[in-house]
Design an enzyme around this catalytic site. Structure first.
Site, PDB file in Angstrom:
ATOM      1  N   GLN A 243       0.888  -1.040  -0.032  1.00 39.84           N
ATOM      2  CA  GLN A 243       0.015   0.054  -0.172  1.00 39.84           C
ATOM      3  C   GLN A 243       0.799   1.389   0.174  1.00 39.84           C
ATOM      4  O   GLN A 243       1.856   1.374   0.812  1.00 39.84           O
ATOM      5  CB  GLN A 243      -1.041  -0.176   1.309  1.00 39.84           C
ATOM      6  CG  GLN A 243      -2.131  -1.167   1.312  1.00 39.84           C
ATOM      7  CD  GLN A 243      -3.148  -0.662   0.157  1.00 39.84           C
ATOM      8  OE1 GLN A 243      -3.309   0.117  -0.327  1.00 39.84           O
ATOM      9  NE2 GLN A 243      -3.752  -1.800  -0.359  1.00 39.84           N
ATOM     10  N   PHE A 279      -6.033 -12.416  -4.152  1.00 40.38           N
ATOM     11  CA  PHE A 279      -5.033 -11.469  -4.671  1.00 40.38           C
ATOM     12  C   PHE A 279      -4.262 -10.995  -3.205  1.00 40.38           C
ATOM     13  O   PHE A 279      -4.373  -9.883  -2.937  1.00 40.38           O
ATOM     14  CB  PHE A 279      -5.910 -10.232  -4.976  1.00 40.38           C
ATOM     15  CG  PHE A 279      -6.768 -10.753  -5.831  1.00 40.38           C
ATOM     16  CD1 PHE A 279      -6.304 -10.646  -7.261  1.00 40.38           C
ATOM     17  CD2 PHE A 279      -8.191 -10.955  -5.845  1.00 40.38           C
ATOM     18  CE1 PHE A 279      -7.359 -11.128  -8.508  1.00 40.38           C
ATOM     19  CE2 PHE A 279      -9.034 -11.246  -6.989  1.00 40.38           C
ATOM     20  CZ  PHE A 279      -8.646 -11.080  -8.324  1.00 40.38           C
ATOM     21  N   GLU A 303      -1.873 -15.792  -4.777  1.00 36.36           N
ATOM     22  CA  GLU A 303      -1.332 -14.601  -5.591  1.00 36.36           C
ATOM     23  C   GLU A 303      -0.684 -14.852  -6.733  1.00 36.36           C
ATOM     24  O   GLU A 303       0.113 -15.802  -6.636  1.00 36.36           O
ATOM     25  CB  GLU A 303      -0.393 -13.961  -4.456  1.00 36.36           C
ATOM     26  CG  GLU A 303       0.298 -12.587  -5.158  1.00 36.36           C
ATOM     27  CD  GLU A 303      -0.435 -11.569  -5.865  1.00 36.36           C
ATOM     28  OE1 GLU A 303      -0.031 -11.327  -6.954  1.00 36.36           O
ATOM     29  OE2 GLU A 303      -1.156 -11.032  -5.233  1.00 36.36           O
ATOM     30  N   ASP A 355      -8.662  -8.427  -2.104  1.00 33.17           N
ATOM     31  CA  ASP A 355      -8.233  -7.395  -2.477  1.00 33.17           C
ATOM     32  C   ASP A 355      -7.768  -7.140  -3.829  1.00 33.17           C
ATOM     33  O   ASP A 355      -6.561  -7.084  -3.994  1.00 33.17           O
ATOM     34  CB  ASP A 355      -6.990  -6.815  -1.538  1.00 33.17           C
ATOM     35  CG  ASP A 355      -6.746  -5.422  -1.714  1.00 33.17           C
ATOM     36  OD1 ASP A 355      -7.125  -4.779  -2.189  1.00 33.17           O
ATOM     37  OD2 ASP A 355      -5.533  -5.076  -0.681  1.00 33.17           O
ATOM     38  N   CYS A 382     -10.363  -0.709  -4.501  1.00 31.80           N
ATOM     39  CA  CYS A 382      -9.756   0.780  -4.690  1.00 31.80           C
ATOM     40  C   CYS A 382     -10.193   1.430  -5.696  1.00 31.80           C
ATOM     41  O   CYS A 382      -9.739   2.541  -6.303  1.00 31.80           O
ATOM     42  CB  CYS A 382      -8.127   0.697  -5.009  1.00 31.80           C
ATOM     43  SG  CYS A 382      -7.717  -0.644  -6.160  1.00 31.80           S
TER      44      CYS A 382
END
Length: 425
Positions: A243, A279, A303, A355, A382
């Site tokens: 992040q 993810f 992932e 995510d 996001c």
């Protein structure tokens, strides 16, 4: 009757700004056509230059002059992105930098609420929460990762101009943390380079990742750096995903942890089920799940990036029931759905955290999740439109939308982070 003569790029027009749109642009109308306007605020009257008019139904424009200003207009936080500069020379990446922080958050909340209503038919009021320290700093000094580009002719270093690939030399990076600014080569020609990534890990030294003209990879991108989230340390590849906001990892860690705790208190969480972190990156949110329910948690983090999977395996090594898998999420879920019924049944008690990238989970992954039918889905997003579209899919597959939270983890830009909780009805 409205004048239907087409607008042309370069035309200068006066516009009354009436609304905000997804993507950091405002909305106006000119002779019946929608015009998306950059660098304006709803409620203003501006003089703008048309930049794109490829379709009769809408055009794009950029503000040249504010004729009637909003009370929320402020001097731009980044001089190189200010209205006083030619639009082609305004640095990109701070498209809300001329708006008071409180109004920025209100606009972001509006976009999220309107997206949920338009795409999912959900009426939901949302408050965009500030990250710790941002109000005191006026939303500055938060970016721990910045990418700069290099002009191939002059070697000048800078960001791209707004909505273009023109490189704009700058004297400052006001959104970046101190560590990034310390090492930013803003006044040095960097010939034979393509881009420079500046990173300032929370528990490690700042560094540059350099991409040379002849290279595919960035020098140093696989170096391990340390990040602190509360008192928990994470190892992350320097060039891997983490992040960007200095406080974002802890904000999202806490939000996911609290969402799992609330579900657990409602009797909906089974620590021993086939829980998933999709993810999953370096394992941040899987660790948040574990903090919520304890070390007995069984969770598989999935992932596609092998380096991130390695990092997740290291960061979750204290959890006996944690497994890190390298796979594309859609393929991993397809394999699960093809498994025997007894295997699939284990997922009906599970909690799934995901995510996804800015494009969202997408209809395919959302459909797969609906077929897998976990008890709970905690979706970290996001992009508000991507979240809204995936919400519509999940609602149609038997899920109910619970709490929705939003976080201002990208001050002075149009971006926000949201968390939505879905439970199987």
């Amino acid at each position: 009757m409205a004048n239907t003569s087409p607008l042309q790029p370069g035309d200068e027009i006066e516009l009354e700004i009436t609304n905000i749109a997804h993507g950091g642009v405002s909305v106006a109308r000119h002779d019946g056509r929608v015009v998306f306007v950059a660098d304006a605020i709803p409620g203003e009257r501006v003089r703008a230059r048309v930049t794109e008019a490829r379709k009769k139904s809408f055009a794009r424009a950029v503000t040249l002059e504010v004729l009637e200003a909003s009370p929320d207009r402020r001097p731009h936080v980044w001089p190189e992105a200010a209205l006083e500069r030619d639009p082609e020379e305004r640095a990109g990446g701070a498209e809300f930098g001329h708006i008071a922080l409180e109004r920025q958050r209100a606009l972001k909340a509006q976009v999220l609420a309107e997206s949920l209503q338009r795409f999912a038919g959900v009426e939901r009021d949302v408050t965009v929460e500030a990250a710790p320290g941002d109000d005191e700093a006026n939303g500055l000094g938060w970016r721990s990762r910045v990418r700069l580009h290099v002009d191939p002719e002059t070697g000048a270093v800078g960001p791209y101009a707004a909505r273009s690939r023109t490189i704009v030399p700058v004297e400052s990076l006001p959104l970046a943390v101190e560590g990034v600014n310390m090492i930013a080569p803003l006044d040095e020609p960097m010939h034979h380079l393509v881009s420079i990534d500046l990173i300032a890990p929370s528990a490690d030294d700042p560094r540059m990742l350099i991409t040379a003209e002849e290279d595919v990879a960035r020098a140093g991108e696989n170096d391990a750096v340390r990040e602190l989230v509360g008192d928990r340390e994470f190892l992350v590849r320097a060039g891997g995903f983490w992040q960007v906001h200095r406080e974002a990892p802890e904000v999202l860690f806490t939000a996911v942890r609290d969402a799992v705790i609330a579900l657990d208190e409602a009797g909906r969480v089974d620590a021993g089920a086939a829980n998933l972190d999709l993810f999953g990156g370096a394992g941040l949110l899987a660790a948040a799940m574990a903090e919520a329910v304890g070390p007995a948690l069984k969770v598989t983090t999935v992932e596609a990036d092998p380096g991130a999977t390695d990092d997740a395996a290291e960061n979750l090594s204290e959890l006996v029931g944690a497994l890190a898998v390298t796979a594309r999420v859609d393929r991993y879920l397809a394999d699960l759905l093809a498994a025997p019924a007894a295997v699939r049944d284990r997922f009906r008690r599970s909690t799934v955290v995901l995510d996804p990238p800015r494009s969202g989970a997408g209809g395919a992954v959302s459909q797969q999740l609906g077929e897998l039918a976990p008890a709970n889905i905690i979706y970290v997003a996001c992009d508000p439109v991507a979240l809204a579209r995936d919400t519509a899919t999940l609602l149609g597959l038997g899920y109910e939308l619970g709490p929705v939270r939003a976080f201002d983890l990208f001050p002075h830009t149009h971006h926000l982070e949201a968390l939505a909780v879905f439970t199987r009805v």
